[in-house]
Write an enzyme that holds these catalytic residues in place. Structure first.
Site, PDB file in Angstrom:
ATOM      1  N   THR A  13       0.679  -1.159  -0.030  1.00  0.00           N
ATOM      2  CA  THR A  13       0.109   0.048   0.041  1.00  0.00           C
ATOM      3  C   THR A  13       0.921   1.333  -0.016  1.00  0.00           C
ATOM      4  O   THR A  13       0.290   2.281  -0.108  1.00  0.00           O
ATOM      5  CB  THR A  13      -1.016  -0.036   1.342  1.00  0.00           C
ATOM      6  OG1 THR A  13      -0.210   0.147   2.431  1.00  0.00           O
ATOM      7  CG2 THR A  13      -1.836  -1.243   1.469  1.00  0.00           C
ATOM      8  N   TYR A  15       4.060   4.282  -1.375  1.00  0.00           N
ATOM      9  CA  TYR A  15       4.059   5.074  -2.346  1.00  0.00           C
ATOM     10  C   TYR A  15       4.621   4.271  -3.750  1.00  0.00           C
ATOM     11  O   TYR A  15       3.937   4.341  -4.568  1.00  0.00           O
ATOM     12  CB  TYR A  15       5.051   6.075  -2.004  1.00  0.00           C
ATOM     13  CG  TYR A  15       5.397   7.219  -2.998  1.00  0.00           C
ATOM     14  CD1 TYR A  15       4.359   7.895  -3.290  1.00  0.00           C
ATOM     15  CD2 TYR A  15       6.647   7.123  -3.697  1.00  0.00           C
ATOM     16  CE1 TYR A  15       4.671   8.759  -4.274  1.00  0.00           C
ATOM     17  CE2 TYR A  15       6.907   8.104  -4.625  1.00  0.00           C
ATOM     18  CZ  TYR A  15       5.904   9.055  -4.953  1.00  0.00           C
ATOM     19  OH  TYR A  15       5.905   9.976  -6.017  1.00  0.00           O
ATOM     20  N   LEU A  16       5.561   3.490  -3.403  1.00  0.00           N
ATOM     21  CA  LEU A  16       6.095   2.468  -4.510  1.00  0.00           C
ATOM     22  C   LEU A  16       5.394   1.401  -4.468  1.00  0.00           C
ATOM     23  O   LEU A  16       4.997   0.718  -5.679  1.00  0.00           O
ATOM     24  CB  LEU A  16       7.658   2.306  -4.381  1.00  0.00           C
ATOM     25  CG  LEU A  16       8.211   1.555  -5.563  1.00  0.00           C
ATOM     26  CD1 LEU A  16       8.253   2.154  -6.734  1.00  0.00           C
ATOM     27  CD2 LEU A  16       9.648   1.032  -5.180  1.00  0.00           C
ATOM     28  N   ARG A  36      -1.615  -6.600   6.327  1.00  0.00           N
ATOM     29  CA  ARG A  36      -1.181  -6.503   7.948  1.00  0.00           C
ATOM     30  C   ARG A  36      -2.093  -6.235   8.962  1.00  0.00           C
ATOM     31  O   ARG A  36      -2.883  -5.081   8.843  1.00  0.00           O
ATOM     32  CB  ARG A  36       0.166  -5.530   8.078  1.00  0.00           C
ATOM     33  CG  ARG A  36       1.421  -6.190   7.235  1.00  0.00           C
ATOM     34  CD  ARG A  36       2.612  -5.251   7.612  1.00  0.00           C
ATOM     35  NE  ARG A  36       2.494  -3.607   7.458  1.00  0.00           N
ATOM     36  CZ  ARG A  36       2.529  -3.021   8.614  1.00  0.00           C
ATOM     37  NH1 ARG A  36       2.843  -3.369   9.817  1.00  0.00           N
ATOM     38  NH2 ARG A  36       2.277  -1.500   8.038  1.00  0.00           N
ATOM     39  N   LYS A 139      20.337  -1.123   4.668  1.00  0.00           N
ATOM     40  CA  LYS A 139      20.196  -1.935   3.186  1.00  0.00           C
ATOM     41  C   LYS A 139      21.230  -2.991   3.249  1.00  0.00           C
ATOM     42  O   LYS A 139      20.931  -4.081   2.771  1.00  0.00           O
ATOM     43  CB  LYS A 139      19.860  -1.007   2.290  1.00  0.00           C
ATOM     44  CG  LYS A 139      18.539  -0.194   2.199  1.00  0.00           C
ATOM     45  CD  LYS A 139      18.301   0.660   0.977  1.00  0.00           C
ATOM     46  CE  LYS A 139      16.796   1.298   0.987  1.00  0.00           C
ATOM     47  NZ  LYS A 139      16.612   2.316   0.136  1.00  0.00           N
TER      48      LYS A 139
HETATM   49  N1  NAP Z   1      15.079   6.749  -4.819  1.00  0.00           N
HETATM   50  C1  NAP Z   1      14.563   7.598  -4.010  1.00  0.00           C
HETATM   51  O1  NAP Z   1      14.264   8.493  -4.454  1.00  0.00           O
HETATM   52  C2  NAP Z   1      13.506   7.032  -3.225  1.00  0.00           C
HETATM   53  C3  NAP Z   1      12.338   7.790  -2.569  1.00  0.00           C
HETATM   54  C4  NAP Z   1      11.450   7.357  -1.863  1.00  0.00           C
HETATM   55  C5  NAP Z   1      11.847   5.947  -1.264  1.00  0.00           C
HETATM   56  N2  NAP Z   1      12.869   5.266  -1.618  1.00  0.00           N
HETATM   57  C6  NAP Z   1      12.737   3.919  -1.192  1.00  0.00           C
HETATM   58  O2  NAP Z   1      11.694   2.944  -1.776  1.00  0.00           O
HETATM   59  C7  NAP Z   1      11.459   2.086  -0.927  1.00  0.00           C
HETATM   60  C8  NAP Z   1       9.950   2.068  -0.440  1.00  0.00           C
HETATM   61  O3  NAP Z   1       9.867   3.501   0.147  1.00  0.00           O
HETATM   62  P1  NAP Z   1       8.303   4.308   0.118  1.00  0.00           P
HETATM   63  O4  NAP Z   1       8.360   5.688   0.381  1.00  0.00           O
HETATM   64  O5  NAP Z   1       7.458   3.740  -1.054  1.00  0.00           O
HETATM   65  O6  NAP Z   1       7.558   3.556   1.477  1.00  0.00           O
HETATM   66  P2  NAP Z   1       6.458   4.065   2.368  1.00  0.00           P
HETATM   67  O7  NAP Z   1       5.308   4.253   1.324  1.00  0.00           O
HETATM   68  O8  NAP Z   1       6.853   5.084   3.367  1.00  0.00           O
HETATM   69  O9  NAP Z   1       5.972   2.715   3.153  1.00  0.00           O
HETATM   70  C9  NAP Z   1       5.730   1.488   2.365  1.00  0.00           C
HETATM   71  C10 NAP Z   1       5.164   0.437   3.137  1.00  0.00           C
HETATM   72  O10 NAP Z   1       6.010   0.231   4.477  1.00  0.00           O
HETATM   73  C11 NAP Z   1       5.306  -0.556   5.258  1.00  0.00           C
HETATM   74  N3  NAP Z   1       5.396  -0.167   6.688  1.00  0.00           N
HETATM   75  C12 NAP Z   1       5.646   1.070   7.186  1.00  0.00           C
HETATM   76  N4  NAP Z   1       5.808   1.193   8.459  1.00  0.00           N
HETATM   77  C13 NAP Z   1       5.877  -0.225   8.938  1.00  0.00           C
HETATM   78  C14 NAP Z   1       5.872  -1.058  10.032  1.00  0.00           C
HETATM   79  N5  NAP Z   1       5.903  -0.281  11.314  1.00  0.00           N
HETATM   80  N6  NAP Z   1       5.875  -2.308   9.851  1.00  0.00           N
HETATM   81  C15 NAP Z   1       5.677  -3.037   8.985  1.00  0.00           C
HETATM   82  N7  NAP Z   1       5.623  -2.300   7.737  1.00  0.00           N
HETATM   83  C16 NAP Z   1       5.273  -0.994   7.774  1.00  0.00           C
HETATM   84  C17 NAP Z   1       3.785  -0.312   4.962  1.00  0.00           C
HETATM   85  O11 NAP Z   1       3.312  -1.479   4.368  1.00  0.00           O
HETATM   86  P3  NAP Z   1       1.775  -2.045   4.425  1.00  0.00           P
HETATM   87  O12 NAP Z   1       1.324  -1.884   3.094  1.00  0.00           O
HETATM   88  O13 NAP Z   1       1.950  -3.395   4.659  1.00  0.00           O
HETATM   89  O14 NAP Z   1       0.917  -1.227   5.272  1.00  0.00           O
HETATM   90  C18 NAP Z   1       3.849   0.938   3.861  1.00  0.00           C
HETATM   91  O15 NAP Z   1       2.902   1.026   3.218  1.00  0.00           O
HETATM   92  C19 NAP Z   1      12.301   2.235   0.415  1.00  0.00           C
HETATM   93  O16 NAP Z   1      13.371   1.397   0.160  1.00  0.00           O
HETATM   94  C20 NAP Z   1      12.982   3.663   0.003  1.00  0.00           C
HETATM   95  O17 NAP Z   1      14.236   3.897   0.666  1.00  0.00           O
HETATM   96  C21 NAP Z   1      13.736   5.751  -2.646  1.00  0.00           C
END
Ligand code: NAP
Length: 317
Positions: A13, A15-16, A36, A139
């Site tokens: 659910t 962002y990615l 979850r 990581k």
């Molecule tokens: N290259 C870039 O510019 C860039 C930018 C942003 C992110 N990233 C990377 O992309 C990846 C995904 O990031 P995102 O921003 O898409 O993530 P996000 O939307 O902040 O979170 C993704 C998911 O993490 C799970 N989560 C959050 N808190 C949790 C907890 N306490 N226990 C278990 N699960 C939990 C939730 O899953 P559920 O669906 O299960 O609730 C949530 O939907 C990361 O590795 C980040 O470092 C890279």
């Protein structure tokens, strides 16, 4: 016809994560999302899960607090992709993946695991600054556990999410481009690489059944999207038909900005520093352990920086 792997997206659910789910469905994979129970009364998440279910995803209940439930969830699929949070300004739970690694190891059936990476290649960031290096260090801890458990894997180095970097004209703390002014980081000439988040998801899913990406890092480097901040600003100026007022900030002053910021913001500033002052994304050749996504899948029409930025014109109308 090759049989498509069944896929479990953990963090589906996010962002990615939601884009990974959609791309997986679009490419014809039987797709599961870890649901979850900790979701509580998060109405947005429930609505999103319902929407993804309507689009064809299947929900499987499991919790990081319940090892058995994770084992049972990963047993349903061939490929596990984790997109758990890893951006401090949102939330950061990269090390929780060690529990997923344990579950995958015990289940023993998974043909490919893609941990939550999707950014700068952490293996190249051993000299990164505090406190931002925590992202790369965590990581790498996960990578080590995967490799010690001999789990087949692919690491995706997706470079800059376009929404964060193009949206803010590469300025930390901004995700909408100004029509008046911009602050250049240094001379604004270091090259970075910007990728539409839906393209990241598409390339990621393309890689999961590809033997060329097994136990490799897939770098996503759309050739037209390797640009400096100055070049990104020029594209925006062309789109709005107006020149922005420019200032610039030296590396020393940029680093001094960290004082007085909270921890999450400091982490983010360090990441921008390495990308925009040091050029850490584009200043190396891909070596033996890596492959490049646009070369592997030349049929994909990726989104260019100009195409991506057009959406912001409408924001201001
Ligand atoms: N290259 C870039 O510019 C860039 C930018 C942003 C992110 N990233 C990377 O992309 C990846 C995904 O990031 P995102 O921003 O898409 O993530 P996000 O939307 O902040 O979170 C993704 C998911 O993490 C799970 N989560 C959050 N808190 C949790 C907890 N306490 N226990 C278990 N699960 C939990 C939730 O899953 P559920 O669906 O299960 O609730 C949530 O939907 C990361 O590795 C980040 O470092 C890279």
């Amino acid at each position: 016809m090759t049989i498509k792997s069944r896929v479990l997206v953990v963090g589906g659910t996010g962002y990615l994560g939601k884009r990974l789910v959609r791309a997986s469905l679009a490419q014809g994979h039987e797709t599961y999302i870890l649901h979850r129970p900790e979701i509580g009364v998060d109405i947005e998440k429930v609505q999103l899960l319902l929407e993804l279910k309507q689009q064809g995803a299947q929900l499987v209940t499991g919790s990081f607090e319940d090892h058995r439930s994770l084992v049972e969830a990963v047993k349903l699929v061939d490929v596990v992709i984790c997109a758990i949070s890893g951006v401090h300004i949102r939330s950061h739970h990269i090390l929780l993946q060690l529990k997923l690694v344990d579950a995958i190891k015990e289940a023993g059936n998974v043909k490919r695991f893609l941990p939550s990476e999707f950014g700068t290649d952490p293996a190249r960031m051993e000299n990164a600054m505090e406190p931002g290096r925590v992202t790369f260090d965590d990581k790498m801890v996960v990578r080590k556990a995967i490799e010690e458990a001999r789990i087949p894997h692919t690491y995706v180095s997706a470079n800059c999410f376009a929404g964060y970097f193009l949206g803010g004209l590469c300025q930390p703390g901004h995700i909408l481009p100004s029509r008046d002014s911009v602050m250049l980081l240094g001379d604004g000439n270091q090259k970075a690489i910007y990728v539409d988040e839906d393209d990241i998801a598409m390339y990621t899913i393309r890689s999961i059944d590809d033997p060329r990406t097994l136990n490799k890092t897939v770098y996503i480097r759309p050739p037209q999207n390797i640009l400096s901040q100055g070049e990104v600003v020029k594209i925006w100026e062309k789109l709005i038909g107006k020149e922005l007022k420019k200032s610039s900030i030296s590396a020393e002053d940029f680093l001094a900005l960290m004082k007085g910021q909270d921890y999450a913001e400091q982490v983010g500033l360090v990441h921008y520093y390495h990308v925009c002052y040091e050029g850490c994304l584009a200043n190396f050749e891909i070596g033996e352990g890596g492959v490049e996504a646009c070369e592997l899948y030349p049929d994909v029409n990726y989104t260019t920086v100009e195409q991506y930025m057009k959406r912001y014109i409408y924001f201001y109308l």
